[in-house]
Design an enzyme around this catalytic site. Structure first.
Site, short mmCIF file in Angstrom:
data_model
loop_
_atom_site.label_atom_id
_atom_site.label_comp_id
_atom_site.label_asym_id
_atom_site.label_seq_id
_atom_site.Cartn_x
_atom_site.Cartn_y
_atom_site.Cartn_z
N SER B 50 51.49 54.71 38.81
CA SER B 50 52.33 55.89 39.41
C SER B 50 52.35 55.38 40.94
CB SER B 50 51.89 57.21 39.17
OG SER B 50 51.80 57.36 37.60
N GLU B 51 52.80 54.49 41.35
CA GLU B 51 52.78 54.13 42.78
C GLU B 51 53.32 55.17 43.82
OE1 GLU B 51 53.84 52.18 40.41
OE2 GLU B 51 52.40 50.35 40.43
N PHE B 79 57.74 48.99 46.23
CA PHE B 79 58.88 49.53 46.35
C PHE B 79 59.48 50.68 45.49
CE2 PHE B 79 59.66 44.73 47.69
CZ PHE B 79 59.52 45.01 48.83
N HIS B 120 57.97 38.77 42.14
CA HIS B 120 56.70 38.63 42.29
C HIS B 120 56.41 37.56 43.41
CE1 HIS B 120 56.78 40.34 38.49
NE2 HIS B 120 55.68 41.02 38.77
#
Ligand SMILES: Cc1ncc(C[n+]2csc(CCOP(=O)(O)OP(=O)(O)O)c2C)c(N)n1
Ligand SMILES: [Mg+2]
Lengths: 318, 316
Positions: B50-51, B79, B120
């Site tokens: 849960s950035e 992001f 990535h």
């Protein structure tokens, strides 16, 4: 205490009505999001908090500030864009904060305050002094990922946090039922394993009691609560130069602004019925509020605009 | 001096800073087992994926008296936390009139060259430089990695700390003990007379290799590592260019609105430095494509020693 709650609610309503007039006169700048009609939520919640507890707020944040004990002179000066405002004129209506009283900021981003509130609650948990955080957000915020992520982490980590959803039935011009299937926002709590409580958000005593229970739970180390407060936005979503036209039905507005549903009138009647508040005491209270607001405007107007040479001040901490 | 890897240097910095200051806490989606063993699960946490939430949690805890170090994993994953980075972290101090400090460090890996394709293999530091309000750190050696991470954790502002993936296993001398490297101070990694090459992260090494090769021909290359992009040591870069009269900037981000562009702008807008230029400044950057997977394609997309050398020869 109930009399103080009434005074706070009246101050909040009059502050925002005044802000609207001042904005029409172009004396204050930017956008005004009035909290009129929703006062019982801020006051019911904050009256159950201590000064050392923290809150995060929203774009519709003047009420939260006042309820947490902010100085209306410095709030008003901020709306005027003056150097004695809370943010020295750098924030304006949508970014008032007073860290000294645990008011960690209004927020122009829907749901943006929820993760920050979790962080404040994590700090309180690590400090171990029993402080809690209350996080205000609108019904619209439940559409954002930040809402769901925050509920889950807060529950997982048993953070001392009260999620306060102010369901004022609208997100800008859209009715809640046009953007959500489930009307009872408290039901989200079950999915994340925390208690969800729906209260009449126009009953300040009910909001206060529900908050007290949630605060007790949080201070006791049992984690967060989702408090769903049903209320109503009496006025427009936001104004710049002029208030936008009302698009909601007159019947709907009348049903929510009726004396038996208006949070302020309800508490007045309740206190009068108990014999705690006389007609003349109420008049005095309203006069005092008006006097304080006049003084706030005078304070703001006497304060200079920030000096452009200070443009870069406050960018980085030393 | 002992030699350790970039990764070991970063681990040491974390350990020492957590020992030094009980207010340093850390979280990431990946478990930091060694730190957890030493400092316990209260200060060392792993989070749900849960950035947005844990980026904001770092900010909120920083504003409430702690010094969180938040590891996003790859910068790629930051992001989904853009609201907390762009709308909140970068603006929160100034917007509130400097009422509070927000000492939070966001760590992330960055860069291409590992055949893990577009999502990535990103180097988006200039996106964050653009925001005003975030410090941006990009070390190129193990010693700088350790010293800069220590300084970032002690800094009272939100810092984004980029860890170039291709440097992770690279070893180098790292002084023992509490040695910090200040933010905002570039280092001349090799002194020279004829051309200034500003390299970033992995490309400091590549620039040094090219400088070594060209030295055999009598071409004297000065290699500068800014080490931090915000604040940027403009004075050091200008001073070098005034001496050499030539500038090549090497980075693996695409050139458009890049750190390389910014470095050239601060050099050319200074009248004295501009007058000292003997040739047009050059950017050696990635091709303007999402980094491709297949090795020959990826190699074609990223800068390399041959392209650095060619750019140097163009300005000589
Ligand atoms: C992420 C984000 N999207 C859109 C907006 C524009 N916006 C400002 S307030 C608002 C409505 C918010 O509704 P709600 O959360 O119910 O709060 P209310 O205004 O009703 O108090 C919108 C869409 C915003 N500020 N942030
Ligand atoms: Mg709403």
């Amino acid at each position: 205490m109930s009399v103080e709650m009434l005074r706070a609610m009246i101050l909040i309503r009059e502050f925002d009505l005044l802000a609207i007039e001042l904005r029409k006169q172009k004396r204050v700048h930017g956008v005004v999001h009035p909290y009129v009609g929703e006062e019982a939520v801020a006051v019911g919640v904050c009256s159950a908090l201590r000064r050392t507890d923290r809150i995060t707020s929203t774009h519709r944040g003047h009420g939260h500030c006042i309820a947490k004990g902010a100085d209306i002179n410095r709030m008003m000066a901020e709306l005027f864009g003056r150097v004695d405002g809370y943010c020295k004129g750098k924030g304006g209506s949508m970014h008032i904060a007073d860290f000294a009283i645990g008011m960690l900021g209004a927020n122009g981003i829907v749901a943006g305050g929820l993760p920050i509130a979790c962080g404040a609650a994590l700090a309180a948990q690590l400090e171990g002094a029993g402080a809690v955080t209350a996080c205000f957000f609108g019904d619209g915020a439940t559409g954002e990922g930040e809402f769901h992520e925050s509920l889950n982490i807060a529950s997982l980590w048993k953070l001392p946090l009260i999620f306060v959803c102010e369901n004022n039935q609208y997100g800008a011009e859209n009715a809640v039922e046009s953007v959500r299937v489930v009307g009872d926002i408290a039901t989200h709590a079950a999915a994340y394993g925390l208690p969800g409580v729906t209260v009449d958000g126009n009953d300040v005593l009910a909001v206060h009691d529900a908050t007290r229970a949630a605060v007790e739970r949080a201070r006791g180390g049992d984690g967060p609560t989702l408090l769903h407060c049903r209320t109503f936005r009496w006025l427009f979503h936001a104004m710049r130069d002029a208030p936008p036209p009302e698009t909601r039905s007159a019947d709907l507005l009348a049903s929510w602004t009726a004396r038996d549903r208006d949070a302020i009138a309800r508490l007045e009647d309740h206190l009068a019925g108990q014999g705690v508040l006389t007609e003349s005491a109420l008049r005095t209270m309203r006069d005092e509020v008006k006097r304080d607001l006049d003084a706030a405007v005078a304070f703001a107007e006497a304060s200079p605009y920030p000096d452009p040479k200070d443009l870069l001040v406050d960018m980085f901490a030393p | 001096m002992r030699e350790i890897s970039f990764t070991q240097a970063l681990d040491e910095a974390m350990l020492e800073e957590m020992e030094r200051d009980a207010r340093v806490i850390t979280f990431a989606t990946r478990r930091a087992t060694a730190l957890e063993r030493t400092f316990g699960g209260k200060r060392v946490r792993f989070t749900p994926i849960s950035e947005a939430a844990f980026t904001g949690i770092g900010l909120g805890a920083a504003g409430s008296g702690y010094r969180p170090v938040v590891h996003w994993g790859m910068v790629t994953f930051s992001f989904v936390a853009m609201d907390q980075i762009v709308n909140q972290a970068s603006k929160i101090r100034y917007m509130f009139g400097g009422q509070a400090d927000f000492p939070v460090t966001y760590r992330c890996t960055t860069g291409g060259g590992a055949q893990i394709a577009a999502q990535h293999s990103q180097s988006p530091y200039s996106m964050f430089m653009h925001l005003a309000g975030l410090k941006i750190v990009l070390p190129a050696t193990p010693a700088d990695a350790k010293g800069l991470l220590k300084s970032s954790i002690r800094d009272n502002n939100p810092v984004i700390f980029f860890e170039c993936s291709r440097l992770a296993a690279v070893t180098g001398p790292v002084p023992d003990g509490d040695v910090t490297v200040p933010l905002g101070v570039a280092e001349v990694k090799r002194a020279g007379r004829d051309v200034t090459v500003v390299g970033l992260a992995y490309y400091v090494r590549e620039a040094l290799a090219v400088a070594e090769a060209l030295a055999r021909e009598g071409i004297s290359v000065e290699v500068i590592d800014p080490r931090t992009l915000v604040p940027l040591d403009v004075a050091a870069i200008r001073a070098s260019v005034r001496k050499t009269g030539r500038l090549v900037v090497v980075d693996e981000a695409p050139a458009t609105c890049s750190a390389a562009s910014e470095i050239i702008a601060v050099v050319t807008e200074d009248p004295e430095t501009f007058r000292a230029l003997k040739a047009p400044a050059q950017r050696v950057c990635a091709a303007p494509v999402p980094v491709p997977f297949s090795p020959p394609l990826e190699k074609a997309a990223l800068p390399d020693q041959a392209r650095i050398e060619a750019a140097i020869r163009r300005v000589l």
